[in-house]
Design a protein around this motif. Sequence first.
Motif, PDB file in Angstrom:
ATOM      1  N   PHE A 165       0.930  -0.933   0.321  1.00 20.05           N
ATOM      2  CA  PHE A 165       0.214  -0.208   0.192  1.00 20.05           C
ATOM      3  C   PHE A 165       0.447   1.458   0.559  1.00 20.05           C
ATOM      4  N   ARG A 166      -0.008   2.294   0.041  1.00 17.26           N
ATOM      5  CA  ARG A 166       0.356   4.227  -0.329  1.00 17.26           C
ATOM      6  C   ARG A 166      -0.159   4.429   0.961  1.00 17.26           C
ATOM      7  N   SER A 167       0.305   5.126   1.874  1.00 20.97           N
ATOM      8  CA  SER A 167      -0.427   5.805   2.726  1.00 20.97           C
ATOM      9  C   SER A 167      -1.090   7.190   2.107  1.00 20.97           C
ATOM     10  N   ASP A 168      -0.635   7.596   1.265  1.00 23.43           N
ATOM     11  CA  ASP A 168      -1.691   8.469   0.636  1.00 23.43           C
ATOM     12  C   ASP A 168      -2.874   8.106  -1.229  1.00 23.43           C
ATOM     13  N   CYS A 169      -3.229   7.204  -0.223  1.00 21.87           N
ATOM     14  CA  CYS A 169      -3.811   5.661  -1.315  1.00 21.87           C
ATOM     15  C   CYS A 169      -5.463   5.656  -0.428  1.00 21.87           C
ATOM     16  N   PRO A 170      -6.485   6.816  -0.462  1.00 16.03           N
ATOM     17  CA  PRO A 170      -7.602   6.290  -0.329  1.00 16.03           C
ATOM     18  C   PRO A 170      -8.145   4.996  -0.413  1.00 16.03           C
ATOM     19  N   TYR A 171      -7.670   4.166  -1.151  1.00 16.84           N
ATOM     20  CA  TYR A 171      -8.172   2.782  -1.167  1.00 16.84           C
ATOM     21  C   TYR A 171      -7.535   1.411  -0.615  1.00 16.84           C
ATOM     22  N   CYS A 172      -6.473   2.169  -0.542  1.00 11.47           N
ATOM     23  CA  CYS A 172      -5.455   0.925   0.707  1.00 11.47           C
ATOM     24  C   CYS A 172      -5.904   1.220   2.302  1.00 11.47           C
ATOM     25  N   HIS A 173      -7.129   2.682   2.423  1.00 13.42           N
ATOM     26  CA  HIS A 173      -7.466   3.496   3.910  1.00 13.42           C
ATOM     27  C   HIS A 173      -8.200   2.377   4.032  1.00 13.42           C
ATOM     28  N   ARG A 174      -9.063   2.478   2.779  1.00 11.15           N
ATOM     29  CA  ARG A 174     -10.165   1.279   2.875  1.00 11.15           C
ATOM     30  C   ARG A 174     -10.640  -0.060   3.423  1.00 11.15           C
ATOM     31  N   MET A 175      -8.846  -0.746   1.972  1.00  9.66           N
ATOM     32  CA  MET A 175      -9.127  -2.179   1.920  1.00  9.66           C
ATOM     33  C   MET A 175      -8.275  -2.313   3.958  1.00  9.66           C
ATOM     34  N   ALA A 176      -7.616  -1.510   4.221  1.00 11.31           N
ATOM     35  CA  ALA A 176      -6.810  -1.983   5.397  1.00 11.31           C
ATOM     36  C   ALA A 176      -7.926  -3.028   6.760  1.00 11.31           C
ATOM     37  N   PRO A 177      -8.946  -1.996   6.693  1.00 14.34           N
ATOM     38  CA  PRO A 177     -10.008  -2.775   8.090  1.00 14.34           C
ATOM     39  C   PRO A 177     -10.814  -4.136   7.671  1.00 14.34           C
ATOM     40  N   THR A 178     -10.244  -4.260   6.577  1.00 13.25           N
ATOM     41  CA  THR A 178     -10.719  -5.592   5.942  1.00 13.25           C
ATOM     42  C   THR A 178      -9.749  -6.866   6.425  1.00 13.25           C
ATOM     43  N   LEU A 179      -8.817  -5.509   6.197  1.00  8.42           N
ATOM     44  CA  LEU A 179      -7.558  -7.109   6.289  1.00  8.42           C
ATOM     45  C   LEU A 179      -6.453  -7.307   7.567  1.00  8.42           C
ATOM     46  N   LYS A 180      -7.052  -5.991   8.510  1.00 11.04           N
ATOM     47  CA  LYS A 180      -7.169  -6.342  10.207  1.00 11.04           C
ATOM     48  C   LYS A 180      -8.554  -7.477  10.515  1.00 11.04           C
ATOM     49  N   PHE A 181      -9.505  -7.319  10.228  1.00 11.23           N
ATOM     50  CA  PHE A 181     -10.639  -8.312  10.826  1.00 11.23           C
ATOM     51  C   PHE A 181     -10.366  -9.648  10.307  1.00 11.23           C
ATOM     52  N   LEU A 182     -10.013  -9.913   9.331  1.00  9.57           N
ATOM     53  CA  LEU A 182      -9.075 -11.170   9.161  1.00  9.57           C
ATOM     54  C   LEU A 182      -8.264 -11.750   9.586  1.00  9.57           C
ATOM     55  N   LEU A 242     -11.326  -5.281  -2.379  1.00 15.11           N
ATOM     56  CA  LEU A 242     -11.739  -6.855  -1.950  1.00 15.11           C
ATOM     57  C   LEU A 242     -12.364  -7.442  -0.523  1.00 15.11           C
ATOM     58  N   SER A 243     -13.905  -7.594  -0.843  1.00 14.99           N
ATOM     59  CA  SER A 243     -14.243  -7.431   0.847  1.00 14.99           C
ATOM     60  C   SER A 243     -13.086  -9.150   1.269  1.00 14.99           C
ATOM     61  N   ALA A 244     -13.786  -9.701   2.447  1.00 16.83           N
ATOM     62  CA  ALA A 244     -13.174 -10.329   3.656  1.00 16.83           C
ATOM     63  C   ALA A 244     -13.768 -11.464   2.795  1.00 16.83           C
ATOM     64  N   GLN A 245     -14.470 -11.711   2.261  1.00 17.49           N
ATOM     65  CA  GLN A 245     -15.501 -12.839   1.966  1.00 17.49           C
ATOM     66  C   GLN A 245     -14.508 -13.080   0.488  1.00 17.49           C
ATOM     67  N   GLU A 246     -14.458 -11.911  -0.569  1.00 19.57           N
ATOM     68  CA  GLU A 246     -13.772 -11.942  -1.801  1.00 19.57           C
ATOM     69  C   GLU A 246     -12.375 -12.813  -1.352  1.00 19.57           C
ATOM     70  N   ILE A 247     -11.520 -11.915  -0.568  1.00 15.31           N
ATOM     71  CA  ILE A 247     -10.164 -12.922   0.310  1.00 15.31           C
ATOM     72  C   ILE A 247     -10.684 -14.108   0.409  1.00 15.31           C
ATOM     73  N   VAL A 248     -11.530 -14.831   1.647  1.00 14.21           N
ATOM     74  CA  VAL A 248     -11.219 -15.759   1.759  1.00 14.21           C
ATOM     75  C   VAL A 248     -11.647 -16.888   0.725  1.00 14.21           C
ATOM     76  N   GLU A 249     -12.072 -16.696  -0.192  1.00 11.36           N
ATOM     77  CA  GLU A 249     -12.828 -16.765  -1.804  1.00 11.36           C
ATOM     78  C   GLU A 249     -11.545 -17.350  -2.696  1.00 11.36           C
ATOM     79  N   ARG A 250     -11.222 -16.526  -2.333  1.00  7.98           N
ATOM     80  CA  ARG A 250      -9.598 -16.613  -3.390  1.00  7.98           C
ATOM     81  C   ARG A 250      -8.396 -17.410  -2.694  1.00  7.98           C
ATOM     82  N   ILE A 251      -8.935 -17.426  -1.718  1.00 14.31           N
ATOM     83  CA  ILE A 251      -7.452 -18.008  -1.038  1.00 14.31           C
ATOM     84  C   ILE A 251      -7.587 -19.872  -0.887  1.00 14.31           C
ATOM     85  N   TYR A 252      -9.376 -20.020  -0.562  1.00 12.42           N
ATOM     86  CA  TYR A 252      -9.049 -21.492  -1.555  1.00 12.42           C
ATOM     87  C   TYR A 252      -9.382 -21.744  -2.404  1.00 12.42           C
ATOM     88  N   ILE A 253      -9.394 -21.004  -3.039  1.00 11.15           N
ATOM     89  CA  ILE A 253      -9.819 -21.165  -4.743  1.00 11.15           C
ATOM     90  C   ILE A 253      -7.912 -21.915  -5.233  1.00 11.15           C
TER      91      ILE A 253
END
Length: 263
Positions: A165-182, A242-253
């Motif tokens: 990520f980059r600290s100035d990337c708005p999409y990265c800020h949105r993605m970080a909580p999902t990875l924290k949740f996983l 990516l959503s948490a479910q998408e990440i889990v599904e892709r890891i499985y695949i």
Amino acid sequence: MRIALLFLLLVFVNSASAESSLEYDSIWRCDESRFNWYCDIPRESDRIDDAVEKPKPKAASEEDEAVAALKKLREDAERKRALAIVKPTPENLKSYIVAQEALMDRASVFSDVWRRVIWANPELNYQLRNPSNNSAIQVRDVQRTRKEAETLASLVRDWGLFFFFRSDCPYCHRMAPTLKFLSEQYGIAVFPVSLDGGGLPEFPKPSRDNGMAASLGVSVVPLVVLGNIKDRRLLPIGSGVLSAQEIVERIYILTQTRPGELY
């Protein structure tokens, strides 16, 4: 008198010599109307070739005949269609409609026999792997979600998620909580890698890029990569939010299925 006898002798000798050098048995067999009394008798090699029976052309198989018949039907319908477009008279349109209906009738019979074969042979039923019925889809989704969660829980010892990520990337800020949740939900480690050295609220002290991004060809952030700690395998999961479910599904695949297995 001697001169005449000598002349006849020379003619006889020349004739005998010519006869011995010719490819045919006698010059006297030739028709005088031919050029220079040339005998058009076939050579021995030609006789052998004529004696050998030429192989018969191979009979067309049933499949070849079917391909030819189908091609003929399609070309006939296409010709009638072209004529109906160029000259849309009632007769031409009727002729094209009849040809088109004939093709549709054949397609209907094919479709009907197809489904009957599927009913009689469960191993050919694609719907058993990827159902289209709503009830079956729900059952499949529940089972797959359970398998995906179990897979992720079993991978936490050997696998982790690299988060570029980059600290100035708005999409990265949105993605970080999902990875924290996983990470909190399944216990999988998340390794944040900052391309500009800055952090995010969820990952205030990330690792600086040590050339790993360049080796992976990272050009877009956020990017999530699944990495194996033991054998150092790296499997890109995806970029963007990516959503948490998408990440889990892709890891499985990526870790539990072969290409084409779920299709």
